[in-house]
Design a protein around this motif. Sequence first.
Motif, mmCIF file in Angstrom:
data_model
loop_
_atom_site.group_PDB
_atom_site.id
_atom_site.type_symbol
_atom_site.label_atom_id
_atom_site.label_comp_id
_atom_site.label_asym_id
_atom_site.label_seq_id
_atom_site.Cartn_x
_atom_site.Cartn_y
_atom_site.Cartn_z
ATOM 1 N N MET A 1 0.841 -1.203 0.000
ATOM 2 C CA MET A 1 0.000 0.000 0.000
ATOM 3 C C MET A 1 0.874 1.251 0.000
ATOM 4 S SD MET A 1 -2.635 1.301 2.952
ATOM 5 C CE MET A 1 -3.787 -0.024 2.834
ATOM 6 N N ASP A 2 0.533 2.201 -0.862
ATOM 7 C CA ASP A 2 1.264 3.467 -0.860
ATOM 8 C C ASP A 2 0.648 4.376 0.199
ATOM 9 O OD1 ASP A 2 2.561 5.815 -1.313
ATOM 10 O OD2 ASP A 2 1.795 6.120 -3.348
ATOM 11 N N LEU A 3 1.436 4.735 1.185
ATOM 12 C CA LEU A 3 0.890 5.564 2.264
ATOM 13 C C LEU A 3 0.777 7.035 1.865
ATOM 14 C CD1 LEU A 3 2.495 4.022 5.496
ATOM 15 C CD2 LEU A 3 0.330 3.469 4.377
ATOM 16 N N GLY A 4 1.334 7.370 0.716
ATOM 17 C CA GLY A 4 1.145 8.730 0.191
ATOM 18 C C GLY A 4 1.810 9.819 1.009
ATOM 19 N N ILE A 5 2.911 9.495 1.684
ATOM 20 C CA ILE A 5 3.562 10.519 2.526
ATOM 21 C C ILE A 5 5.029 10.742 2.130
ATOM 22 C CG2 ILE A 5 2.073 10.501 4.567
ATOM 23 C CD1 ILE A 5 3.786 8.286 5.768
ATOM 24 N N LYS A 6 5.408 10.251 0.973
ATOM 25 C CA LYS A 6 6.780 10.463 0.492
ATOM 26 C C LYS A 6 7.050 11.969 0.409
ATOM 27 C CE LYS A 6 9.601 8.209 -2.996
ATOM 28 N NZ LYS A 6 10.515 9.105 -3.588
ATOM 29 N N VAL A 225 9.710 -3.629 17.911
ATOM 30 C CA VAL A 225 9.640 -2.194 17.587
ATOM 31 C C VAL A 225 9.303 -1.991 16.110
ATOM 32 C CG1 VAL A 225 11.155 -1.500 19.469
ATOM 33 C CG2 VAL A 225 12.139 -1.956 17.238
ATOM 34 N N GLU A 226 9.631 -2.974 15.288
ATOM 35 C CA GLU A 226 9.291 -2.871 13.854
ATOM 36 C C GLU A 226 7.773 -2.911 13.666
ATOM 37 O OE1 GLU A 226 11.559 -5.025 15.119
ATOM 38 O OE2 GLU A 226 13.404 -4.121 14.342
ATOM 39 N N GLU A 227 7.115 -3.814 14.402
ATOM 40 C CA GLU A 227 5.647 -3.887 14.316
ATOM 41 C C GLU A 227 5.028 -2.573 14.777
ATOM 42 O OE1 GLU A 227 4.461 -8.479 15.341
ATOM 43 O OE2 GLU A 227 5.400 -7.339 16.941
ATOM 44 N N PHE A 228 5.590 -2.050 15.844
ATOM 45 C CA PHE A 228 5.054 -0.797 16.385
ATOM 46 C C PHE A 228 5.241 0.340 15.377
ATOM 47 C CE2 PHE A 228 4.779 2.995 18.908
ATOM 48 C CZ PHE A 228 3.758 2.703 19.790
ATOM 49 N N GLY A 229 6.440 0.400 14.799
ATOM 50 C CA GLY A 229 6.748 1.461 13.833
ATOM 51 C C GLY A 229 5.836 1.400 12.622
ATOM 52 N N ASP A 230 5.553 0.207 12.143
ATOM 53 C CA ASP A 230 4.700 0.080 10.952
ATOM 54 C C ASP A 230 3.271 0.520 11.254
ATOM 55 O OD1 ASP A 230 6.846 -0.748 9.502
ATOM 56 O OD2 ASP A 230 6.263 -2.856 9.364
ATOM 57 N N ALA A 231 2.786 0.215 12.456
ATOM 58 C CA ALA A 231 1.436 0.668 12.832
ATOM 59 C C ALA A 231 1.410 2.198 12.878
ATOM 60 C CB ALA A 231 1.043 0.077 14.185
ATOM 61 N N CYS A 232 2.474 2.779 13.397
ATOM 62 C CA CYS A 232 2.571 4.238 13.476
ATOM 63 C C CYS A 232 2.579 4.837 12.065
ATOM 64 C CB CYS A 232 3.839 4.623 14.243
ATOM 65 S SG CYS A 232 4.126 6.394 14.301
ATOM 66 N N ALA A 233 3.395 4.265 11.175
ATOM 67 C CA ALA A 233 3.478 4.800 9.805
ATOM 68 C C ALA A 233 2.113 4.727 9.136
ATOM 69 C CB ALA A 233 4.521 4.024 9.002
ATOM 70 N N PHE A 234 1.386 3.654 9.371
ATOM 71 C CA PHE A 234 0.047 3.542 8.766
ATOM 72 C C PHE A 234 -0.856 4.681 9.251
ATOM 73 C CE2 PHE A 234 -4.388 2.236 8.788
ATOM 74 C CZ PHE A 234 -4.579 2.074 7.426
ATOM 75 N N LEU A 235 -0.847 4.921 10.556
ATOM 76 C CA LEU A 235 -1.688 6.007 11.095
ATOM 77 C C LEU A 235 -1.280 7.376 10.538
ATOM 78 C CD1 LEU A 235 -2.239 5.309 14.907
ATOM 79 C CD2 LEU A 235 -3.916 5.140 13.065
ATOM 80 N N CYS A 236 -0.014 7.486 10.137
ATOM 81 C CA CYS A 236 0.490 8.754 9.589
ATOM 82 C C CYS A 236 0.245 8.865 8.094
ATOM 83 C CB CYS A 236 1.990 8.892 9.861
ATOM 84 S SG CYS A 236 2.365 9.002 11.621
ATOM 85 N N GLY A 237 -0.261 7.825 7.492
ATOM 86 C CA GLY A 237 -0.424 7.805 6.044
ATOM 87 C C GLY A 237 -1.681 8.533 5.590
ATOM 88 N N ALA A 238 -1.697 8.880 4.301
ATOM 89 C CA ALA A 238 -2.881 9.537 3.724
ATOM 90 C C ALA A 238 -4.131 8.657 3.846
ATOM 91 C CB ALA A 238 -2.596 9.895 2.271
ATOM 92 N N PRO A 239 -4.031 7.330 3.623
ATOM 93 C CA PRO A 239 -5.247 6.522 3.692
ATOM 94 C C PRO A 239 -5.863 6.426 5.093
ATOM 95 C CG PRO A 239 -3.476 5.316 2.581
ATOM 96 C CD PRO A 239 -2.868 6.518 3.208
ATOM 97 N N ALA A 240 -5.145 6.899 6.105
ATOM 98 C CA ALA A 240 -5.669 6.796 7.480
ATOM 99 C C ALA A 240 -6.415 8.063 7.900
ATOM 100 C CB ALA A 240 -4.525 6.513 8.451
#
Length: 259
Positions: A1-6, A225-240
């Motif tokens: 999924m492209d999180l759209g935050i590049k 911490v990788e799992e935690f970081g990925d959940a954080c990145a998702f919440l920071c993404g455009a689709p969220a």
Amino acid sequence: MDLGIKGKTALVCAASKGLGKGCAMSLAREGVNVVITARGREALEATAEEIRKATGAKVTAVAGDITTPEGRAAALKACPQTDILVNNAGGPPPGDFRNWRRDDWIKALDGNMLTPIELIKSVIDGMIERRFGRIVNITSGAVKMPIPELGMSNGARTGLTGFVAGLSRSVAQHNVTINNLLPGPFDTDRLRSNMAFNAKKAGKTPEEFAKSRMEANPSKRFGTVEEFGDACAFLCGAPAGYIVGQNLLLDGGAFPGTF
Ligand code: NAP
């Protein structure tokens, strides 16, 4: 999924190790420029270099105590356009509330409630103007299920949670979201030091104590911490963008409730 935050810029507080580092790494993997902070300069610089090497992202390290006005000013100076803010700091120490004085409480409130609020205050109007903003506060599973010996953490973080519940609803119309991530047990130095405290109290070795805690968790392990970081990145993404004012518990299923 492209999180759209590049190409966006994130300020990730308290990120030389542990959960903050996990968030910075995952955001950098999405092409976000990250500004990371911690008090210890050497470890922070090493982490910045590690993230640069792993992701190719622009990483700026700002050494300082994020719970002080000077620390916050330095972090914000290095991040003049904050598109994403990840609030984090060390947690208050465990203990018996009979021994805590007013100054101890003020320190806990500064670290885990007032500092995130101050940083939100500094960045939110720019986010509103640009019609994009993502704020994630790292709080604790203790907000939902209090940990008796971490009374100052329970109190300060619940105060932040109440504040955010109101504010998040008033800025969502501008595509600015504020959510909280509630870690259960994640394999970090903080968890290990809390377990050492509890192991001593229970008359067990830290290893025995860790094993029994993992066994008691439905996932039979601690989070990474990788799992935690990925959940954080998702919440920071455009689709969220429609996830607003939520408290997302990441605990392997430890909280036993239906909701
Ligand atoms: P950690 O592994 O000990 O890492 C803490 C990071 O924060 C380090 O980079 C530390 O670097 C930095 N830091 C601490 N105080 C700071 C300050 N005043 N200013 C700037 N940077 C600061 O801890 P963690 O496990 O990632 O925990 C992060 C947060 O999540 C804590 O508030 C913790 O209570 C909470 N939490 C963790 C868990 C868990 O299982 N790990 C569970 C629930 C809640 P310096 O020391 O160099 O500043």
